[in-house]
Design a protein around this motif. Structure first.
Motif: not given
Length: 346
Positions: A326-328, A298-304, A345-346
């Protein structure tokens, strides 16, 4: 007695499988969703003879969908330009070389795939025999470790010392270094390192998918040629049929040829410059996002990552979004080093 097990990691956009020899990676097979089935080892096709080179006893074949292969022929069985043939892929294409084909018989019709190559799982079962199958997260970790080892140049030897494996256009050179291997008698230490080097090198060459001419620069001098030949035959026996081993020379080198069958793993994992490719890094990014998603449901995922890696990842990220929602979000940062990947993840 040696023990073989095998693993398969079914990821998004890519499936990796391989064989372990006494818990060390011995084979690594990588299939990606956009690979051409027409160029896979063992695929059967109806092909069209595009061009014939009588001086080379070679025909060049159109396999359809832009795929090509070469076919060697004997003087009394020269194919005709425009003729349709049924063939099987005998060796996969590699940099600067077309795939090669084996003639099966005459055919009629346009180029097409008649039957695909054996599945990755079937190939692994043939290599590993009745060994245990490893799947899930353990398989993913093993596949990651196998990838890393396949890309290494230096490989440690049991008991100390190392070998360096460096492929060139003409051959693969292997240098044996005794290093800080311990022992009271230098000649015995050197002999042990050389014997170990043959076994490790044979395993790692299979892991890397390297073949052709291989030259060992053995450590020391005054070698026991008979013992080294016996060790080399045993080490490279899994690569038969087709292995040919020459005697050790007065310069301390051993030359052998190993059949080429599949595309080298390093070519799949790297780009033309030799660095890890954007596609390979994109697969690593998606695996890390997938793992982070499991750890933070359920957490929002981000990548760089580097912009080219973010671009290469788009098709696989779409598959991941379909699986976890669609949480990334992934952004390309030109200030990051090429192989740097950050996931949160946040």
């Amino acid at each position: 007695m040696s023990r073989r097990t095998y693993f398969i990691d079914e990821g998004l956009g890519e499936t990796r499988g391989g064989v372990l020899l006494d818990d060390r990676p011995e084979r690594l097979l990588i299939q990606r969703d956009d690979d051409s089935q027409r160029l896979a080892l063992g695929a059967r096709l109806r092909a069209r003879v595009r061009h014939v080179e009588p001086a080379l006893s070679m025909a060049f074949l159109d396999l359809g969908e832009g795929a090509e292969a070469s076919l060697s022929f004997k003087p009394d069985s020269r194919p005709r330009q425009g003729e349709a043939l049924e063939i099987e892929i005998r060796t996969e294409a590699r940099t600067g070389k077309l795939a090669t084909a084996r003639f099966i018989g005459p055919a009629q019709g346009d180029p097409t795939l008649l039957s695909p190559a054996p599945s990755l799982l079937d190939q692994l079962r043939e290599m590993a025999g009745d060994g245990e199958l490893i799947t899930g997260r353990a398989a993913r970790q093993i596949a990651d470790e196998a990838e890393a080892e396949a890309l290494d140049i230096l490989h440690p030897l049991p008991g100390g010392g190392s070998i360096a494996i460096e492929p060139t256009r003409a051959l693969t050179a292997i240098d044996v270094d005794v290093g800080e291997r311990k022992g009271s008698e230098a000649k015995r230490v050197t002999r042990q390192a050389n014997m170990a080097a043959l076994g490790v090198a044979a395993r790692v060459l299979r892991l890397k998918g390297l073949g052709g001419l291989v030259v060992f620069d053995m450590a020391g001098r005054g070698h026991d040629g008979a013992a080294l030949m016996a060790a080399a035959r045993a080490a490279f026996n899994p690569d038969n049929p087709g292995v040919s081993i020459g005697p050790i020379s007065r310069f301390g080198t051993i030359e052998l040829t190993v059949p080429r069958r599949t595309r080298p793993v390093t070519e799949i994992l790297t780009d033309a410059s030799g660095r890890v490719s954007a596609r390979t890094l994109a697969q690593r990014l998606v695996r890390r996002l997938e793992a982070e998603g499991r750890a933070a449901p359920g957490g929002r995922l981000s990548g760089r990552c580097a912009p080219a890696v973010a671009e290469a990842a788009k098709p696989v990220l779409a598959l991941l979004a379909a699986r976890i929602g669609a949480r990334l979000e992934v952004s390309g940062d030109p200030t990051l080093p090429w192989d740097r990947i950050e996931v949160h993840a946040r």
